[in-house]
Design an enzyme around this catalytic site. Structure first.
Site, PDB file in Angstrom:
ATOM      1  N   LYS A 238      17.682  -5.430  32.813  1.00 36.78           N
ATOM      2  CA  LYS A 238      18.621  -6.455  33.303  1.00 36.78           C
ATOM      3  C   LYS A 238      19.547  -5.846  34.346  1.00 36.78           C
ATOM      4  O   LYS A 238      19.846  -6.458  35.372  1.00 36.78           O
ATOM      5  CB  LYS A 238      19.435  -7.030  32.140  1.00 36.78           C
ATOM      6  CG  LYS A 238      18.647  -7.877  31.167  1.00 36.78           C
ATOM      7  CD  LYS A 238      19.555  -8.385  30.056  1.00 36.78           C
ATOM      8  CE  LYS A 238      18.760  -9.043  28.950  1.00 36.78           C
ATOM      9  NZ  LYS A 238      19.625  -9.465  27.824  1.00 36.78           N
ATOM     10  N   ALA A 277      28.383  -1.667  24.629  1.00 37.65           N
ATOM     11  CA  ALA A 277      27.043  -1.653  25.221  1.00 37.65           C
ATOM     12  C   ALA A 277      26.070  -0.742  24.501  1.00 37.65           C
ATOM     13  O   ALA A 277      25.104  -0.287  25.098  1.00 37.65           O
ATOM     14  CB  ALA A 277      27.138  -1.253  26.688  1.00 37.65           C
ATOM     15  N   ASP A 363      28.419  -5.446  27.874  1.00 40.31           N
ATOM     16  CA  ASP A 363      27.256  -6.199  27.387  1.00 40.31           C
ATOM     17  C   ASP A 363      27.439  -6.561  25.920  1.00 40.31           C
ATOM     18  O   ASP A 363      26.503  -6.528  25.135  1.00 40.31           O
ATOM     19  CB  ASP A 363      25.985  -5.359  27.586  1.00 40.31           C
ATOM     20  CG  ASP A 363      24.716  -6.185  27.523  1.00 40.31           C
ATOM     21  OD1 ASP A 363      24.737  -7.339  27.980  1.00 40.31           O
ATOM     22  OD2 ASP A 363      23.696  -5.688  27.014  1.00 40.31           O
ATOM     23  N   GLN A 375      28.542 -19.881  19.392  1.00 44.24           N
ATOM     24  CA  GLN A 375      28.595 -18.500  19.889  1.00 44.24           C
ATOM     25  C   GLN A 375      29.759 -18.280  20.850  1.00 44.24           C
ATOM     26  O   GLN A 375      30.445 -17.254  20.793  1.00 44.24           O
ATOM     27  CB  GLN A 375      27.277 -18.149  20.576  1.00 44.24           C
ATOM     28  CG  GLN A 375      27.171 -16.683  20.958  1.00 44.24           C
ATOM     29  CD  GLN A 375      25.781 -16.323  21.436  1.00 44.24           C
ATOM     30  OE1 GLN A 375      25.090 -17.139  22.044  1.00 44.24           O
ATOM     31  NE2 GLN A 375      25.340 -15.117  21.162  1.00 44.24           N
ATOM     32  N   LYS A 403      28.470  -9.588  30.337  1.00 45.45           N
ATOM     33  CA  LYS A 403      27.681 -10.657  29.729  1.00 45.45           C
ATOM     34  C   LYS A 403      28.601 -11.721  29.151  1.00 45.45           C
ATOM     35  O   LYS A 403      29.590 -11.407  28.485  1.00 45.45           O
ATOM     36  CB  LYS A 403      26.778 -10.093  28.633  1.00 45.45           C
ATOM     37  CG  LYS A 403      25.932 -11.164  27.943  1.00 45.45           C
ATOM     38  CD  LYS A 403      24.828 -10.562  27.121  1.00 45.45           C
ATOM     39  CE  LYS A 403      25.330  -9.852  25.883  1.00 45.45           C
ATOM     40  NZ  LYS A 403      24.244  -9.261  25.100  1.00 45.45           N
TER      41      LYS A 403
END
Length: 837
Positions: A238, A277, A363, A375, A403
């Site tokens: 990514k 992360a 992330d 969420q 993210k």
């Protein structure tokens, strides 16, 4: 010989009756056909078979059904039949049983006409189980999705024209209210119909077995085969994906004029931070791309999702330093704790010259199983803290990627608005490596502005408030008033367009997976092709993930030095004496360093696999008995020096690695570069591998290098100190830049140019210049051919040995007449220094 037509050769009556019955079965055409036609067919068949086998005799026609049934050859070989896929044996067997295409078996063709369907059993479901609610139609046309493509477009928010909000303006922005645990009514930034449709599509999968859903998702996603390639996980790809799409602004940032901000030949590292992360895929990609020219700092929650540095197969994890906030390496890494945020900020600033990192990657996420639709609400504090950490450690002009999930609530949109104010450009982006059926997307921020401290302190106070309200019925519902957000029409319009676009994408992707669950024969045909296109575009080699194999130090050494003569490494330095003093007459060519022990070669094979060798071919590589780590494929010229701190009983001793010169740095061969450049690269390398958070590790340092004409600076750093265990007699000590001292054994003197070149000083131009003694050419800039590579520097070096007979101060022992004194050397240098005293 009897002919086949003779009466003796004809079939008995019993056999004829059996054939007649078979003919009746084979000639029946449908369950509705009258019995008379069947009898007629039987008669005709019997008559025909009871006569001659000759085709010309009698000319009695057979029934068409019977005739077709026994045309085995045409049934087997005919390509027009939809049963031609079956082999000839099975077709003949069916033909003998009377099978005709489009009709059933049996006396009245009452058998089934269609092939038995394949089982619809799904996975480990109970036999015959159907999932109520899942098998219903979603009424979403997913087949009109765009063709998969490796090329992606970026849509930025318009540039923010308003001033960065200050503390006075934000003083009443935070709104505390009743805790909200529903998402269905969050329609300020997304159409109600779209939102409800997406939530419905998500909810359909609640009753589906996870493994069944994953299998369908794997077949449905055209980009699924990209996976992690040779990296730790999919997250690394990514980052590779986004790094390419955003013109390498993370791994190769540009300055305001569009030129690379950092070059590999520069002494500055690319600093980055990786927060929330674990296990570290983002960092592995960055370190793979930049190698030892980058240094990473990481903070993530300790536990099963911690950084897995031992699994960094494609990059050197020695260039990455985890720091878990308060307590350092012993901290918990909880980013929601204010103490951890402050501790990590201070640590990063202390180790980046108070400038901060060039970019931050975040992330963060956690399992919301059973509450997937909530969420965004459940992750709100995590999102805020990641934004806060970025504003805490990114340097001015730096970048940020984080993210996010759904961005429907005013709380989340308010956080995006604050980033929009603090950075030059911001966008919301979903890379193709992020599965289309999830709500994941990334906020990408470019160019941190000056004057964001008030926003950082405001978010810090919001986080404190969130911690105080934890486990209560109250919550922070707003960080930016809706009137402020909606007052910026361009921001508001972009936010709505983005949400509705990603919402539509997710709905179609979920509907597609739903269809792929119901029909297990569906698959994406271009997965392999798309994978190849993407890897080529992103410049990622298509190779398998393989753990590095252990290396033999001797084999690795020969691999690194290539075709270099091994005898060079056994050369000893020329001792500086009264006879050899003339060698340093061209003083401008030389550099010098203080020695503290015997010189060795040091080979790093990764982590603590470090070996030393004294240069003699008869000796072996020996494992270094120190607690330190080096990237693999590293070859250095070093000393192992016993450093001291303090005096008397409180004096502490530690063994340190002092670098004299470098040959190969993490696979980069630097032997042909100028000595000054090699020393600069060594200092850069040491910054990258140093671990300030690990005082238990033996330090690595680069020798302080002096110009020969400035040798007197060395003597300023010399003084007599009491050394523990020396019987109370003061010894001459050299104090380095870090306030640690050691007992010097002499000075290395290294020539930096090679024959026939020399260096001189132009009195007219008042500049140093390079002169070729053979051709008479002269240049003010360094000619590449004048550079002395490592092997030249190594075998031409001199060593001014200091022993017990060395005389520097009156308090020391009398001077040994065979040794050069301080005055001898300094006076010679001054007399031959064209720059003057």
């Amino acid at each position: 010989m009897k002919r086949r037509t003779d009466p003796e050769c004809t079939a008995p009556l019993k056999k004829q009756k059996r054939i007649g019955e078979l003919a009746r079965h084979l000639s029946s055409t449908s369950d509705d056909e009258p019995l008379s036609s069947v009898s007629h067919a039987a008669k005709a068949s019997t008559t025909s078979l009871s006569g001659s086998d000759s085709e010309t005799e009698g000319k009695q026609p057979c029934s068409d059904g019977f005739k077709d049934a026994f045309k085995a050859d045409s049934l087997v070989e005919g390509t027009s039949s939809r049963y031609s896929m079956y082999n000839s044996v099975s077709q003949k067997l069916m033909a003998k049983m009377g099978f005709r295409e489009g009709e059933g078996l049996g006396k009245y063709s009452q058998g089934r006409k269609d092939i038995v369907e394949t089982s619809n059993q799904k996975g480990r479901r109970g036999l015959g189980l159907t999932l109520q609610g899942f098998d219903q139609e979603l009424n979403v046309d997913w087949r009109d999705e765009p063709e998969p493509n490796a090329c992606e477009q970026v849509s930025w928010f318009p540039e923010c024209t308003t001033e960065i909000p200050d503390s006075r303006e934000m003083s009443d922005w935070m709104v505390v209210g009743k805790r909200k645990m529903v998402i269905e009514d969050e329609t300020e930034f997304c159409g109600e119909e779209l939102l409800h449709s997406m939530l419905k599509c998500k909810s359909v999968f609640d009753i589906l077995d996870g493994e069944e859903m994953r299998r369908a998702r794997t077949r449905a996603n055209p980009y699924e085969m990209i996976r992690g390639v040779f990296f730790l996980n999919r997250a690394a790809m990514k980052m590779a994906n986004m790094d390419f799409v955003f013109d390498r602004m993370f791994t190769n940032p540009l300055d305001s004029s569009g030129k690379p901000l950092l070059k590999e030949s520069d002494i500055d590292l690319l600093y980055f931070a990786d927060v929330c992360a674990g296990p570290g895929g983002f960092s592995e990609y960055v370190l793979w791309r930049r190698k030892w020219h980058a240094k990473g700092f990481g903070m993530t929650l300790k536990g099963p999702n911690d950084f897995k540095l031992e699994d960094f197969y494609s990059a050197s994890s020695e260039l990455f330093e985890p720091y878990y906030g308060e307590g350092g390496v012993d901290g918990d890494g909880d980013i929601t704790r204010p103490e951890n945020i402050n501790a990590f900020r201070n640590f990063v600033l202390d180790n980046t010259d108070r400038k901060g990192v060039h970019f931050v990657m975040a992330d963060g996420g956690f399992s919301v199983e059973g509450q997937e639709n909530l969420q965004e609400i459940l992750s709100k504090q995590l999102l805020l803290c990641q934004f806060l950490m970025a504003l805490s450690v990114v340097r001015t002009g730096g970048h940020f990627v984080c993210k996010t999930f759904d961005l429907f609530t005013p709380f989340s949109v308010g956080l995006i608005y604050l980033l929009y104010c603090c950075f030059e450009r911001v966008c919301l982006f979903k890379p193709v490596t992020s599965r289309p059926a999830n709500s994941e997307r990334y906020v990408v921020c470019k160019g941190l502005k000056v004057g964001i401290d008030d926003v950082r302190e405001y978010l810090f106070s919001v986080n404190i408030q969130l911690n105080q309200l934890r486990n209560t019925d109250s919550d922070v519902n707003l960080v930016v008033p809706l009137s402020v957000i909606k007052g910026d029409h361009e921001f508001n319009d972009y936010m709505i367009r983005s949400n509705e676009s990603y919402c539509s994408l997710q709905i179609k992707a979920l509907a597609k997976i739903h269809a792929f669950v119901q029909d297990t024969t569906l698959s994406e045909p271009r997965q392999a092709e798309i994978r190849k296109e993407c890897l080529q575009l992103w410049e990622i080699p298509d190779r398998a993930r393989v753990a590095p194999s252990p290396s033999d130090p001797k084999f690795k050494f020969f691999e690194l030095i290539k075709d270099t003569d091994i005898n060079i490494f056994s050369y000893k330095p020329t001792l500086l004496t009264a006879k050899t003093l003339e060698k340093i007459r061209p003083v401008l060519e030389y550099r010098c360093m203080v020695s503290g022990s015997e010189q060795k070669f040091l080979l790093g094979l990764g982590k603590s696999q470090i070996y030393t060798w004294d240069g003699r071919q008869s000796d072996r590589w020996v494992k270094l008995d120190l607690k330190t780590e080096l990237p693999r494929d590293t070859l250095l010229c070093v000393e192992i020096v016993h450093e001291l701190k303090g005096e008397g009983k409180a004096q502490r001793k530690i063994s340190a690695i002092h670098i004299l010169d470098v040959l190969v740095l993490n696979g980069s061969d630097v032997r042909e570069q100028h000595f000054n450049q090699r020393i600069q690269l060594a200092e850069k390398f040491v910054k990258a591998v140093s671990k300030p958070s690990r005082p238990d590790m033996n330090p690595i340092r680069v020798k302080e290098v002096y110009r020969l004409e400035e040798m007197e600076k060395i003597f300023v750093r010399l003084e007599m100190k009491l050394i523990k265990g020396s019987g109370g007699t003061p010894k001459l000590s050299y104090t380095g830049r870090d306030d640690r001292h050691f007992v010097p054994t002499g000075v290395y003197i290294v020539r930096t140019v090679t024959e026939p070149w020399t260096m001189a000083f132009s009195k007219g131009w008042k500049k140093k210049f390079f002169y070729n003694k053979k051709t008479g050419e002269s240049f003010f800039t360094l000619p590449p051919e004048s550079i002395a590579p490592f092997h030249t520097c190594y075998y031409t070096r001199l060593f001014w040995e200091w022993g017990d007979g060395f005389h520097m101060r009156d308090s020391q022992k009398p001077q040994d007449p065979d040794k050069l004194s301080k005055e001898d050397v300094l006076s010679f240098i001054q007399s031959h220094n064209p720059l003057g005293p």
